[in-house]
Design a protein around this motif. Sequence first.
Motif, mmCIF file in Angstrom:
data_model
loop_
_atom_site.group_PDB
_atom_site.id
_atom_site.type_symbol
_atom_site.label_atom_id
_atom_site.label_comp_id
_atom_site.label_asym_id
_atom_site.label_seq_id
_atom_site.Cartn_x
_atom_site.Cartn_y
_atom_site.Cartn_z
ATOM 1 N N ASN A 69 -24.620 -53.519 -2.286
ATOM 2 C CA ASN A 69 -26.201 -54.257 -2.780
ATOM 3 C C ASN A 69 -26.985 -53.835 -1.820
ATOM 4 N N ILE A 70 -28.015 -53.075 -2.193
ATOM 5 C CA ILE A 70 -29.250 -52.766 -1.595
ATOM 6 C C ILE A 70 -30.593 -53.608 -2.156
ATOM 7 N N GLY A 71 -31.170 -54.265 -1.452
ATOM 8 C CA GLY A 71 -32.193 -54.891 -1.906
ATOM 9 C C GLY A 71 -32.196 -55.874 -3.043
ATOM 10 N N GLY A 72 -31.026 -56.282 -3.354
ATOM 11 C CA GLY A 72 -30.682 -57.170 -4.691
ATOM 12 C C GLY A 72 -30.252 -56.509 -5.774
ATOM 13 N N ILE A 73 -29.904 -54.923 -5.538
ATOM 14 C CA ILE A 73 -29.351 -54.433 -6.669
ATOM 15 C C ILE A 73 -28.086 -53.734 -6.240
ATOM 16 N N TRP A 74 -27.303 -53.781 -7.153
ATOM 17 C CA TRP A 74 -25.784 -53.473 -7.237
ATOM 18 C C TRP A 74 -25.864 -52.170 -7.578
ATOM 19 N N ILE A 75 -25.016 -51.245 -6.742
ATOM 20 C CA ILE A 75 -24.812 -49.943 -7.306
ATOM 21 C C ILE A 75 -23.236 -49.650 -7.083
ATOM 22 N N GLN A 76 -22.795 -49.436 -8.281
ATOM 23 C CA GLN A 76 -21.395 -49.187 -8.477
ATOM 24 C C GLN A 76 -20.848 -47.680 -8.651
ATOM 25 N N ASP A 77 -19.705 -47.270 -8.139
ATOM 26 C CA ASP A 77 -19.195 -46.135 -8.124
ATOM 27 C C ASP A 77 -19.188 -45.372 -9.602
ATOM 28 N N GLY A 78 -19.885 -44.265 -9.630
ATOM 29 C CA GLY A 78 -19.775 -43.428 -10.940
ATOM 30 C C GLY A 78 -21.636 -43.834 -11.440
ATOM 31 N N GLN A 79 -22.336 -44.352 -10.843
ATOM 32 C CA GLN A 79 -23.545 -44.667 -11.277
ATOM 33 C C GLN A 79 -24.436 -43.413 -10.786
ATOM 34 N N TRP A 80 -25.467 -43.135 -11.640
ATOM 35 C CA TRP A 80 -26.640 -42.064 -11.160
ATOM 36 C C TRP A 80 -27.702 -42.630 -10.562
ATOM 37 N N LEU A 81 -28.049 -42.163 -9.337
ATOM 38 C CA LEU A 81 -29.320 -42.369 -8.715
ATOM 39 C C LEU A 81 -30.293 -41.268 -8.795
ATOM 40 N N TYR A 82 -31.589 -41.684 -9.250
ATOM 41 C CA TYR A 82 -32.600 -40.645 -9.164
ATOM 42 C C TYR A 82 -33.987 -41.354 -8.082
ATOM 43 N N ALA A 83 -34.261 -40.348 -7.255
ATOM 44 C CA ALA A 83 -35.175 -40.975 -6.346
ATOM 45 C C ALA A 83 -36.443 -39.984 -6.032
ATOM 46 N N ASP A 84 -37.606 -40.601 -5.946
ATOM 47 C CA ASP A 84 -38.709 -39.836 -5.439
ATOM 48 C C ASP A 84 -39.329 -40.706 -4.401
ATOM 49 N N GLY A 85 -40.588 -40.069 -4.243
ATOM 50 C CA GLY A 85 -41.357 -40.828 -2.797
ATOM 51 C C GLY A 85 -41.853 -42.416 -3.190
ATOM 52 N N ASP A 86 -41.831 -42.740 -4.368
ATOM 53 C CA ASP A 86 -41.927 -44.149 -4.787
ATOM 54 C C ASP A 86 -40.811 -45.044 -4.832
ATOM 55 N N GLY A 87 -39.567 -44.668 -4.939
ATOM 56 C CA GLY A 87 -38.483 -45.543 -4.784
ATOM 57 C C GLY A 87 -37.087 -44.976 -5.586
ATOM 58 N N ILE A 88 -36.130 -45.469 -5.943
ATOM 59 C CA ILE A 88 -34.928 -45.164 -6.489
ATOM 60 C C ILE A 88 -34.660 -45.892 -7.661
ATOM 61 N N LEU A 89 -34.136 -45.294 -8.662
ATOM 62 C CA LEU A 89 -33.895 -45.801 -10.027
ATOM 63 C C LEU A 89 -32.342 -45.547 -10.235
ATOM 64 N N VAL A 90 -31.668 -46.715 -10.527
ATOM 65 C CA VAL A 90 -30.243 -46.660 -10.815
ATOM 66 C C VAL A 90 -29.749 -46.692 -12.232
ATOM 67 N N SER A 91 -29.100 -45.745 -12.616
ATOM 68 C CA SER A 91 -28.741 -45.820 -14.223
ATOM 69 C C SER A 91 -27.091 -45.645 -14.262
ATOM 70 N N THR A 92 -26.573 -46.274 -15.325
ATOM 71 C CA THR A 92 -25.240 -46.210 -15.625
ATOM 72 C C THR A 92 -24.783 -44.859 -16.262
ATOM 73 N N SER A 93 -25.824 -44.006 -16.812
ATOM 74 C CA SER A 93 -25.428 -42.814 -17.317
ATOM 75 C C SER A 93 -26.487 -41.607 -16.688
ATOM 76 N N GLN A 94 -26.142 -40.418 -16.990
ATOM 77 C CA GLN A 94 -26.962 -39.468 -16.414
ATOM 78 C C GLN A 94 -28.329 -39.195 -17.383
ATOM 79 N N LEU A 95 -29.491 -39.406 -17.065
ATOM 80 C CA LEU A 95 -30.801 -39.217 -17.848
ATOM 81 C C LEU A 95 -31.203 -37.751 -17.975
ATOM 82 N N SER A 96 -31.664 -37.442 -19.028
ATOM 83 C CA SER A 96 -32.223 -36.295 -19.250
ATOM 84 C C SER A 96 -33.744 -36.163 -18.883
ATOM 85 N N ILE A 97 -34.148 -35.811 -17.563
ATOM 86 C CA ILE A 97 -35.511 -35.864 -17.164
ATOM 87 C C ILE A 97 -36.024 -34.528 -16.708
#
Length: 84
Positions: free
Chosen positions: A56-84
């Motif tokens: 748990n980081i900052g009130g957000i639970w991150i589970q094994d297998g989730q995808w994290l996307y980050a830039d200078g503004d923050g981090i997005l947590v997704s249950t699946s891979q995003l097409s960005i």
Amino acid sequence: MLAKCAEVMGWSGIVINGCIRDVDEINRCEIGVRALATCPVRPIKSGGGQKHVPINIGGIWIQDGQWLYADGDGILVSTSQLSI
């Protein structure tokens, strides 16, 4: 050292639920590193870490297998891979 080892192992990035130091050296690595803050003081190591456990980081639970996307503004947590 951790960022350089992760880069050599082919990791995309590291999220640290704590402080980091040696920011100039970390920024020279070809991976992304996000942390809560920086601190010039050497850490007190209390043993090894754990793998594949929910965190748990900052009130957000991150589970094994989730995808994290980050830039200078923050981090997005997704249950699946995003097409960005």
